[in-house]
Scaffold this motif. Structure first.
Motif, PDB file in Angstrom:
ATOM      1  N   ASN A 203      -2.322   6.311  -4.170  1.00  0.00           N
ATOM      2  CA  ASN A 203      -1.708   4.994  -4.326  1.00  0.00           C
ATOM      3  C   ASN A 203      -1.644   4.207  -3.028  1.00  0.00           C
ATOM      4  O   ASN A 203      -1.712   2.977  -3.044  1.00  0.00           O
ATOM      5  CB  ASN A 203      -0.289   5.126  -4.887  1.00  0.00           C
ATOM      6  CG  ASN A 203      -0.249   5.706  -6.280  1.00  0.00           C
ATOM      7  OD1 ASN A 203       0.527   6.606  -6.565  1.00  0.00           O
ATOM      8  ND2 ASN A 203      -1.094   5.218  -7.168  1.00  0.00           N
ATOM      9  N   LEU A 204      -1.463   4.910  -1.923  1.00  0.00           N
ATOM     10  CA  LEU A 204      -1.308   4.196  -0.657  1.00  0.00           C
ATOM     11  C   LEU A 204      -1.788   5.061   0.501  1.00  0.00           C
ATOM     12  O   LEU A 204      -1.880   6.288   0.392  1.00  0.00           O
ATOM     13  CB  LEU A 204       0.138   3.744  -0.428  1.00  0.00           C
ATOM     14  CG  LEU A 204       1.291   4.757  -0.415  1.00  0.00           C
ATOM     15  CD1 LEU A 204       1.319   5.573   0.872  1.00  0.00           C
ATOM     16  CD2 LEU A 204       2.626   4.026  -0.542  1.00  0.00           C
ATOM     17  N   ASP A 205      -2.070   4.409   1.609  1.00  0.00           N
ATOM     18  CA  ASP A 205      -2.467   5.073   2.845  1.00  0.00           C
ATOM     19  C   ASP A 205      -1.520   4.676   3.969  1.00  0.00           C
ATOM     20  O   ASP A 205      -1.038   3.528   4.013  1.00  0.00           O
ATOM     21  CB  ASP A 205      -3.892   4.657   3.257  1.00  0.00           C
ATOM     22  CG  ASP A 205      -4.957   5.122   2.281  1.00  0.00           C
ATOM     23  OD1 ASP A 205      -4.733   6.128   1.594  1.00  0.00           O
ATOM     24  OD2 ASP A 205      -6.014   4.452   2.214  1.00  0.00           O
ATOM     25  N   VAL A 268       0.942  -3.204  -1.540  1.00  0.00           N
ATOM     26  CA  VAL A 268       0.382  -2.387  -0.477  1.00  0.00           C
ATOM     27  C   VAL A 268      -1.109  -2.659  -0.413  1.00  0.00           C
ATOM     28  O   VAL A 268      -1.706  -3.195  -1.349  1.00  0.00           O
ATOM     29  CB  VAL A 268       0.630  -0.887  -0.716  1.00  0.00           C
ATOM     30  CG1 VAL A 268       2.105  -0.563  -0.671  1.00  0.00           C
ATOM     31  CG2 VAL A 268       0.029  -0.438  -2.041  1.00  0.00           C
ATOM     32  N   SER A 269      -1.715  -2.284   0.700  1.00  0.00           N
ATOM     33  CA  SER A 269      -3.158  -2.431   0.824  1.00  0.00           C
ATOM     34  C   SER A 269      -3.850  -1.514  -0.175  1.00  0.00           C
ATOM     35  O   SER A 269      -3.315  -0.460  -0.536  1.00  0.00           O
ATOM     36  CB  SER A 269      -3.595  -2.074   2.250  1.00  0.00           C
ATOM     37  OG  SER A 269      -2.990  -2.936   3.186  1.00  0.00           O
ATOM     38  N   PRO A 270      -5.026  -1.872  -0.642  1.00  0.00           N
ATOM     39  CA  PRO A 270      -5.714  -1.031  -1.618  1.00  0.00           C
ATOM     40  C   PRO A 270      -6.115   0.315  -1.024  1.00  0.00           C
ATOM     41  O   PRO A 270      -6.340   0.445   0.181  1.00  0.00           O
ATOM     42  CB  PRO A 270      -6.946  -1.864  -1.989  1.00  0.00           C
ATOM     43  CG  PRO A 270      -7.159  -2.782  -0.834  1.00  0.00           C
ATOM     44  CD  PRO A 270      -5.795  -3.086  -0.310  1.00  0.00           C
ATOM     45  N   ALA A 271      -6.194   1.322  -1.890  1.00  0.00           N
ATOM     46  CA  ALA A 271      -6.692   2.636  -1.490  1.00  0.00           C
ATOM     47  C   ALA A 271      -8.185   2.691  -1.797  1.00  0.00           C
ATOM     48  O   ALA A 271      -8.703   1.924  -2.610  1.00  0.00           O
ATOM     49  CB  ALA A 271      -5.947   3.725  -2.243  1.00  0.00           C
ATOM     50  N   TYR A 272      -8.863   3.613  -1.151  1.00  0.00           N
ATOM     51  CA  TYR A 272     -10.314   3.712  -1.290  1.00  0.00           C
ATOM     52  C   TYR A 272     -10.681   5.002  -2.025  1.00  0.00           C
ATOM     53  O   TYR A 272     -10.220   6.094  -1.663  1.00  0.00           O
ATOM     54  CB  TYR A 272     -10.977   3.662   0.085  1.00  0.00           C
ATOM     55  CG  TYR A 272     -10.735   2.340   0.774  1.00  0.00           C
ATOM     56  CD1 TYR A 272     -11.604   1.265   0.591  1.00  0.00           C
ATOM     57  CD2 TYR A 272      -9.616   2.144   1.576  1.00  0.00           C
ATOM     58  CE1 TYR A 272     -11.375   0.037   1.192  1.00  0.00           C
ATOM     59  CE2 TYR A 272      -9.368   0.925   2.188  1.00  0.00           C
ATOM     60  CZ  TYR A 272     -10.258  -0.126   1.991  1.00  0.00           C
ATOM     61  OH  TYR A 272     -10.021  -1.345   2.583  1.00  0.00           O
ATOM     62  N   VAL A 273     -11.520   4.846  -3.047  1.00  0.00           N
ATOM     63  CA  VAL A 273     -11.917   5.970  -3.887  1.00  0.00           C
ATOM     64  C   VAL A 273     -13.433   6.034  -3.934  1.00  0.00           C
ATOM     65  O   VAL A 273     -14.109   5.045  -4.255  1.00  0.00           O
ATOM     66  CB  VAL A 273     -11.347   5.831  -5.319  1.00  0.00           C
ATOM     67  CG1 VAL A 273     -11.802   6.992  -6.185  1.00  0.00           C
ATOM     68  CG2 VAL A 273      -9.826   5.767  -5.279  1.00  0.00           C
ATOM     69  N   LEU A 274     -13.973   7.193  -3.630  1.00  0.00           N
ATOM     70  CA  LEU A 274     -15.409   7.399  -3.622  1.00  0.00           C
ATOM     71  C   LEU A 274     -15.966   7.269  -5.030  1.00  0.00           C
ATOM     72  O   LEU A 274     -15.409   7.799  -5.985  1.00  0.00           O
ATOM     73  CB  LEU A 274     -15.694   8.796  -3.073  1.00  0.00           C
ATOM     74  CG  LEU A 274     -17.127   9.145  -2.685  1.00  0.00           C
ATOM     75  CD1 LEU A 274     -17.639   8.209  -1.605  1.00  0.00           C
ATOM     76  CD2 LEU A 274     -17.174  10.600  -2.207  1.00  0.00           C
TER      77      LEU A 274
END
Length: 745
Positions: A203-205, A268-274
């Motif tokens: 959800n968040l970093d 929140v800033s977006p999370a990154y998913v491969l």
């Protein structure tokens, strides 16, 4: 021959990095581990018990207990079953009760023996425990002593499938550093300790970080102790697996590899998913699980929740099927026995997205019986009943109950006592394989959880009236008619409804004249005047029960709830006075409101269960240096107030009615609101609510970053304080609360 068999098995498992212990302890009884639990629970009476093995019945866990030669023999097919036998004896023969909030272990004399052999077989293969959120809203700052208590509690209550997420950051760290990521990359990836579960769910970093390598190492060591104890007792812990979450710098380091962004529902800033279509997805997944198993062993159960509270980038069934397939294949490539444990929350949270086509695409990517879905909120919003029992997949009936570790008294005892057994007998139940507790926060409403746990060794609805009488006796150490009357009232008031978010007092909300505000829901679905009767009954019982730990907690909690409800009335009184421009009455009612906050703070300060200082000081205790202690304190303060920064849209989510919070956070905030109202009124103006909130956000953020001390030691006598508050407020509240309540359930 048997020795050769185990030798060959050991060689095979060593080759895959899988712990032999993790593989062989689930269906055997570790007598030493079981007996050590008995010694922890009843050190003075451990010599009165013997531990023995009894095989499963039709592949179901079983326990027995009987008296032999002046001792109690506890039999089970593993440690959880033996512990459950002990708990059955404690409840039914010694009339004792163990809960987070008050324990009675006063063993009667003569020592109770078992008149005839008792045998119990659980109808549930799996008995699940924990929610991702529990690891932060409650367990963020737990040390080994606290974890050991909780594991014993789980075993006593028959739990065999705990979620086990602690310490996994070290695995993420090993994997990504092996791929060339450095300190800067990982600091922008890892959250602080109070936000790890949202990091784990993608959800968040980074928020609340950085996380030090030393802290990660300590958490890894703690996880090893947790898993060793759970496995020794026969539990099968659920470990994490790779879901595609990558560091923000991944897109820079590997520009030719497709990375998707996923936006959580808060600011929140977006999370990154491969992207699952890239070969690297499976490669990283294999690296992750290999490192995980080499570090922690495995029991073949893995949690993966790629889309938690986030809408996937596409609803195309091919995409969803491919994503799920890659997640599972990355597990199976390392562990051919892997079983995916999937939280079903997303199907409730995003029902418009997760239609039958999308759900079936997700499920069909996983081999038959290699997926188990947790129906996270079955007691209120069951998904199984509207999806043909998850379209043929294995699933578990779960009680969520609490969001954020909120402390208000609520829950529907009637449904909780009935619905798990009703689902078990339902012809449409499909592959219902267990029950579970998936609360976001624990250490509250102990009766609700004791009631739910009663189902683990029982396949019939619970007779609630009889159960409550027994519960009161076990909890308080003796029968008391007034205590029983109090619980009858509680059953018909606070425990007769299950509001979605519970019921909250306006005290915990950001100051306003509105009856409710963001994440503070003040609608009370029962008669507060009727609840006062429970308060009166408990006070009448207090002369006899005042030394009981559980009684003291319940008296404080009921007193807190009645006063919290009264705060809502006072708030609407001063709001009405303000609208009528009656500033004299406004000043009187607002002063009474602030005084009430002080009184509630004093009440809560009598019990360690309700202390802000305990939460903060436990956080600081985990830090290794002043900078880390300060960081951890900020994490602790932030999570229970603003949640993120001062503009976060889920501020006040936890609604913590704690001593220290009342006088140190909520009261000063309301005081500033009243001061602003009076200032504007003196100039002939109305308060500018938006302007006030923008100002108070700055004050709240300063509080989050402050370090004033709060005590972690209770002060005062809970019974004495409760009696004084009754004398002070009983007449006022009798006049203030409505006489008639219309049940809109």
């Amino acid at each position: 021959m048997r020795r050769l068999k185990y030798y060959l098995l050991a060689l095979m498992l060593i080759g895959t990095g899988i712990s032999l212990i993790a593989q062989t302890t689930q269906n055997v009884l570790n007598k030493e581990a079981a007996y050590e639990l008995i010694k922890r629970i009843l050190p003075a009476y451990a010599h009165k018990f013997e531990v023995a093995y009894v095989p499963k019945e039709n592949d179901s866990d079983v326990f027995e207990l009987e008296s032999k030669a002046g001792k109690i023999v506890l039999r089970g097919n593993n440690g959880v079953a033996v512990a459950s036998a002990l708990n059955y004896w404690l409840k039914n023969y010694a009339h004792c009760e163990i809960t987070w909030n008050g324990t009675n272990l006063n063993i009667p004399k003569p020592f109770p023996m078992v008149s005839k052999k008792i045998r119990k077989v659980t109808p549930y293969e799996y008995r699940h425990y924990f929610n991702y959120c529990t690891f932060n809203y409650t367990a963020t700052w737990w040390d080994w002593e606290r974890w050991q208590w909780e594991i014993d509690f789980m075993a006593l209550n028959g739990v065999n499938m705990p979620l086990a997420l602690t310490g996994q950051n070290s695995i993420w760290d090993k994997v990504y550093r092996s791929m060339g990521f450095n300190d800067k990359d990982m600091d922008a990836f890892f959250s602080g300790p109070a936000y790890t579960n949202w990091f784990w769910m993608g959800n968040l970093d980074a928020w609340g970080g950085p996380m030090s390598k030393n802290f990660m190492a300590k958490q890894e060591a703690l996880q090893k102790k947790i898993l060793a104890r759970e496995r020794a007792l026969g539990m099968t812990p659920i470990l994490p697996s790779f879901t595609g979450h990558v560091p923000p710098s991944f897109k820079d380091k590997f520009p030719d590899i497709k990375v998707n962004t996923q936006q959580w529902g808060i600011n929140v800033s977006p999370a990154y998913v491969l992207n699952p279509e890239t070969p690297m997805f499976k490669e990283i997944g294999r690296k992750f699980l290999t490192a995980l198993i080499n570090t922690f062993g495995t029991d073949h159960l893995y949690s993966a929740d790629t889309f938690n509270e986030m809408t996937p980038v596409s609803n195309d069934s091919t995409y969803l099927n491919g994503m799920a397939k890659k997640i599972y294949e990355s597990m199976a490539a390392v562990d051919t026995q892997a079983v995916w444990i999937m939280q079903g929350w997303m199907f409730l949270d995003r029902p418009n997205f997760w239609q039958p086509t999308q759900m079936k695409a997700l499920f069909s990517a996983v081999p038959q019986d290699k997926l188990i879905v947790l129906d996270l909120n079955s007691e209120l919003n069951p998904v199984w009943s509207r999806t043909d029992a998850f379209y043929g997949e294995k699933w578990i009936w779960c009680m969520l109950h609490n969001f954020g570790g909120r402390l208000s008294m609520f829950g529907d005892m009637s449904r909780i006592g009935n619905d798990p057994a009703a689902a078990l007998k339902n012809d449409q139940r499909g592959k219902m394989s267990g029950i579970g507790l998936t609360m976001e926060g624990i250490e509250q409403n102990p009766a609700i959880y004791s009631l739910m746990l009663e189902h683990i060794w029982n396949d019939k609805p619970i007779d609630l009236d009889n159960w409550l009488k027994g519960y009161a006796q076990r909890r308080y150490g003796k029968r008391n008619s007034n205590a029983e009357k109090a619980w009858e009232v509680l059953k018909n008031t606070v425990y007769s409804h299950q509001p979605w978010w519970g019921t909250n007092t306006i005290i915990t909300g950001r100051p306003t004249f509105d009856a409710a505000t963001v994440w503070t829901y003040t609608a009370i679905p029962y008669s507060s005047k009727e609840l006062m009767k429970a308060w009166s009954y408990l006070l009448t019982a207090s002369d006899e029960l005042k030394s009981s730990d559980g009684f003291q907690y319940d008296l404080v909690d009921v007193t807190r709830q009645v006063l919290a409800n009264y705060a809502n009335v006072l708030q609407q009184d001063f709001a009405s006075s303000y609208k009528q421009k009656d500033m004299a009455t406004f000043n009187k009612k607002s002063a009474q409101f602030l005084e009430l906050i002080d009184d509630i703070d004093q009440l809560l300060g009598t019990r360690s269960d309700f202390l802000l200082g305990k939460w903060i000081n436990n956080a600081k205790a985990l830090g290794d240096n002043p900078a880390e202690k300060k960081l951890f304190e900020r994490n602790a303060r932030d999570l229970i107030t603003l949640w993120l920064d001062k503009d976060c849209n889920i501020h006040e989510y936890a609604c913590k009615e704690w001593a220290g919070m009342m006088k140190g956070f909520y009261k000063p905030r309301w005081q500033q609101f009243f001061d602003e109202v009076r200032l504007q009124a003196s100039a002939g103006k109305e308060i500018d609510q938006i302007k006030f909130e923008n100002t108070i956000k700055d004050w709240e953020w300063k509080w989050v970053n402050a370090n004033e001390a709060y005590t972690d030691k209770p002060t005062g006598n809970p019974v004495t304080v409760a009696k004084a508050l009754y004398a002070k407020y009983n007449h006022k509240m009798n006049n203030a609360f409505p006489t008639v309540y219309t049940n809109t359930k």
